[in-house]
Design a protein around this motif. Structure first.
Motif, mmCIF file in Angstrom:
data_model
loop_
_atom_site.group_PDB
_atom_site.id
_atom_site.type_symbol
_atom_site.label_atom_id
_atom_site.label_comp_id
_atom_site.label_asym_id
_atom_site.label_seq_id
_atom_site.Cartn_x
_atom_site.Cartn_y
_atom_site.Cartn_z
ATOM 1 N N UNK A 1 0.873 -1.178 -0.110
ATOM 2 C CA UNK A 1 0.027 0.045 -0.050
ATOM 3 C C UNK A 1 0.960 1.222 -0.082
ATOM 4 N N UNK A 2 0.064 2.312 -0.182
ATOM 5 C CA UNK A 2 0.963 3.755 -0.487
ATOM 6 C C UNK A 2 1.492 4.088 0.689
ATOM 7 N N UNK A 3 0.820 3.923 1.972
ATOM 8 C CA UNK A 3 1.317 4.296 3.262
ATOM 9 C C UNK A 3 1.168 3.493 4.454
ATOM 10 N N UNK A 4 1.686 3.720 5.407
ATOM 11 C CA UNK A 4 1.680 2.691 6.734
ATOM 12 C C UNK A 4 0.369 2.463 7.163
ATOM 13 N N UNK A 5 -0.515 3.520 7.373
ATOM 14 C CA UNK A 5 -1.911 3.437 7.745
ATOM 15 C C UNK A 5 -2.783 2.653 6.733
ATOM 16 N N UNK A 6 -2.652 2.963 5.422
ATOM 17 C CA UNK A 6 -3.373 2.119 4.392
ATOM 18 C C UNK A 6 -3.149 0.712 4.405
ATOM 19 N N UNK A 7 -1.597 0.473 4.642
ATOM 20 C CA UNK A 7 -1.407 -0.933 4.852
ATOM 21 C C UNK A 7 -1.982 -1.453 6.097
ATOM 22 N N UNK A 8 -2.107 -1.006 7.082
ATOM 23 C CA UNK A 8 -2.844 -1.564 8.446
ATOM 24 C C UNK A 8 -4.239 -1.740 8.118
ATOM 25 N N UNK A 9 -4.773 -0.812 7.201
ATOM 26 C CA UNK A 9 -6.246 -0.752 6.945
ATOM 27 C C UNK A 9 -6.648 -1.770 6.162
ATOM 28 N N UNK A 10 -5.906 -2.343 5.164
ATOM 29 C CA UNK A 10 -6.294 -3.171 3.942
ATOM 30 C C UNK A 10 -7.155 -4.291 4.522
ATOM 31 N N UNK A 11 -6.527 -5.159 5.634
ATOM 32 C CA UNK A 11 -7.390 -6.359 5.996
ATOM 33 C C UNK A 11 -8.869 -6.081 6.517
ATOM 34 N N UNK A 12 -8.754 -5.310 7.397
ATOM 35 C CA UNK A 12 -10.095 -4.801 7.932
ATOM 36 C C UNK A 12 -10.995 -4.491 6.985
ATOM 37 N N UNK A 13 -10.851 -3.582 6.009
ATOM 38 C CA UNK A 13 -11.397 -3.356 4.849
ATOM 39 C C UNK A 13 -11.727 -4.354 4.062
ATOM 40 N N UNK A 14 -10.886 -5.175 3.867
ATOM 41 C CA UNK A 14 -11.382 -6.416 2.868
ATOM 42 C C UNK A 14 -12.354 -7.095 3.616
ATOM 43 N N UNK A 15 -12.317 -7.196 4.965
ATOM 44 C CA UNK A 15 -13.508 -7.954 5.753
ATOM 45 C C UNK A 15 -14.657 -7.240 5.853
ATOM 46 N N UNK A 16 -14.872 -6.142 5.215
ATOM 47 C CA UNK A 16 -15.957 -5.491 5.100
ATOM 48 C C UNK A 16 -16.287 -4.851 6.627
#
Lengths: 269, 317
Positions: free
Chosen positions: A112-127
């Motif tokens: 991902x483009x930033x650290x916080x977007x990296x951390x947010x990736x999985x929770x977002x995919x989980x809906x």
């Protein structure tokens, strides 16, 4: 490394992960696993020890359902991991949410483009909704001391920072099972201590952890059970760390200690 | 058992520098260094004084900057007059000055390279054969059509005013657009540019692909740099010492390594995405909004766009 408190290993009930007589070769020629069987029980902290090329990473990829065995079966939560079951609309997402994987090479894990977007990736995919995602992001930034890096592109970080971001990204999904491939590699001693404490705490809270490593100290301090993969790609030993890590003949045969290594002197040869 | 040549004593003292220089850095090495430097600037990795870490433009909200720069790029694309493009270019320079960017470096980046290439491409368009018009300079004037076998050449060839104006507008448009792009990438992290694009309604899938392409392009450029550093550390790697052929072979090998590495990375990244729940649909994080100044860059974009549009109003340019 500071010694975290180890908890007694519950080894009861149905295995949460199970590998039955699994064979796997790369490109159909290079053997990685040759008839491996093992079971992981809920709440266990299992260290998979083995020399380079013994098949540790392959075993983790099989347990994560990323590759499938040529022969034998891999089960998770009582369900056989096959392409069809992982594509299943009910089982697939639930399996992914419950099993977190930390890869050996953080460069391939941080996309991902930033650290916080990296951390947010999985929770977002989980809906999860944006509010919950934001809460998880903040919690992980605080837990792994990454707040000052939140806007930084992960590829510009140091090796240790990348590892912390990768772990935060995995923990953000709230996994029940953690598959960790050489988590201590590339970390300085303080970061190793921090990570060891964190893993011990996760284990105390009932997380099942499978850690592939050739770091004997990490296995000794953290694991409740050790499986040794030999250079013949088979299970060479399976048991409590105290017994296995004192068996210098076994460790030498598995290429985990050098012939000059004096550790365990006086122990079983 | 070590081979015999590895056990021999050292061959004698290391020769002192003889004062003769080996040929300067090879064309290949110089080109690669230039490509790396350009990518570092264009991809937003190179340190820029007064850029990403300071200056009002660096602190401005990326949404305003992306929107403003897009408006200015649109203005540059629509402008028909050289003076309008020059004014837009001066606006870029003024913005760079006001935010503390190194203007000399900006101008060098903008004007050395792509605009010159554009000028070379536009050169034929200055000739009367391509763009008839008012002659400025006669290059060929025999009056009658010249026949060379089946080929008929016009009797006159001149550089025309209309042709020169057209080429000038093309070169200025390229330079002006590049100026604004550098202004954006020097003052904005790539993640900010992605955020700006998302705010403009660009589909998440496109933004995600763009972000990943950028990220792995950087990783591969770093790998390329490491390959060349490793080569420089080996014997026989003194620039120009062994001629061009080994260097060409090395570049071919490096391309192969890069291709393989990118294939492995692609597989590993996909696996990492799958383990974190990716099932084909991209969902992106919308960070809770933090108030930052965005009005000024947007205003600059609007002013630039208005200046160009005024060309088209009755009585304008």
């Amino acid at each position: 490394m500071a010694e975290p408190t180890k908890q007694g290993e519950p080894k009861q009930g149905e295995p949460i992960l199970q590998v039955e007589d699994v064979w796997y070769r790369y490109l159909g020629r290079f053997p990685a696993l040759a008839g491996v069987s093992l079971a992981v029980y809920p709440g266990e902290f299992l260290a998979v020890l083995g020399a380079n090329g013994s098949g540790k990473s392959t075993l983790l990829r099989l347990l994560a359902g990323l590759i499938h065995p040529e022969r034998g079966r891999v089960r998770a939560f009582g369900v056989e991991l096959r392409p069809e079951t992982l594509e299943d609309a009910a089982f697939g997402p639930a399996f992914r949410a419950r099993v977190g994987v930390l890869f050996q090479n953080p460069d391939s894990q941080l996309f991902n483009a930033t650290v916080e977007e990296e951390i947010a990736f999985a929770p977002l995919q989980m809906g999860l909704d944006q509010g919950e995602v934001a809460r998880r992001v903040e919690a992980m930034l605080a837990l792994l001391d990454l707040g000052h890096l939140r806007d930084r592109p992960p590829f510009q970080l140091s090796g240790g920072e990348k590892k912390r971001v990768a772990l935060a990204a995995v923990l953000a999904q709230g996994p029940e099972v953690l598959l960790l491939d050489e988590p201590m590699a590339g970390l300085d001693p303080r970061s190793q201590d921090h990570l060891a404490d964190l893993l011990a705490e996760l284990h105390r809270h009932g997380r099942t952890i499978v850690m592939a490593t050739h770091d004997l100290d990490a296995a000794r301090f953290l694991a409740g059970r050790v499986v040794v993969l030999g250079e013949d790609h088979r299970v060479a030993a399976d048991g409590p760390p105290e017994a296995i890590l004192r068996d210098t003949a076994l460790l030498r045969a598995a290429n985990l200690i050098s012939a000059r290594d004096r550790r365990g002197a006086g122990a079983r040869e | 058992m070590l081979p015999e040549w590895l056990t021999r004593p050292p061959a004698g003292p290391v020769p002192r520098p003889a004062g003769r220089r080996v040929r300067r850095r090879s064309f290949l090495a110089a080109t690669l260094a230039a490509v790396q430097a350009f990518l570092a600037d264009a991809l937003g990795n190179g340190p820029v004084e007064g850029g990403r870490d300071g200056g009002w433009l660096a602190r401005a909200d990326p949404r305003g900057k992306v929107t403003g720069v897009l408006l200015l790029l649109l203005a540059a694309a629509l402008a028909r007059e050289a003076r309008t493009l020059l004014a837009l270019h001066l606006l870029a320079v003024a913005l760079a000055l006001s935010t503390g960017l190194p203007v000399g470096r900006l101008l060098r980046r903008v004007w050395i390279g792509i605009p010159l290439l554009t000028a070379a491409i536009a050169l034929p368009a200055t000739l009367s054969w391509v763009r008839p018009g008012e002659p400025l300079l006669w290059l060929w004037r025999v009056g009658e059509e010249v026949r060379l076998g089946p080929l008929a050449l016009p009797g006159e060839l001149a550089v025309t005013r209309q042709g020169v104006q057209g080429a000038l507008v093309l070169v200025l448009r390229t330079g002006t657009s590049l100026g604004y792009l550098f202004l954006l990438t020097w003052t904005t992290r790539f993640s900010g540019i992605c955020r700006g694009l998302r705010a403009l309604g660009v589909p998440p899938l496109f933004v995600a692909i763009l972000a990943m392409t950028h990220r792995y392009l950087v990783v591969l450029v770093q790998l390329l740099e490491e390959l060349f550093t490793a080569r420089r550390a080996r014997p026989g790697a003194v620039a120009g010492a062994a001629g061009a052929r080994p260097a060409q072979a090395f570049v071919a090998g490096a391309i192969g390594v890069l291709l393989h590495r990118s294939e492995v990375l692609t597989r590993e990244v996909h696996e990492a995405m799958v383990t974190r729940g990716f099932r084909g649909e991209v969902r992106l994080y919308a960070r809770p909004n933090r108030s930052r100044p965005w009005l000024l860059p947007l205003l600059a974009g609007l002013v630039g766009a208005a200046a160009v549009l005024s060309e088209r109003l009755p009585g304008g340019g």
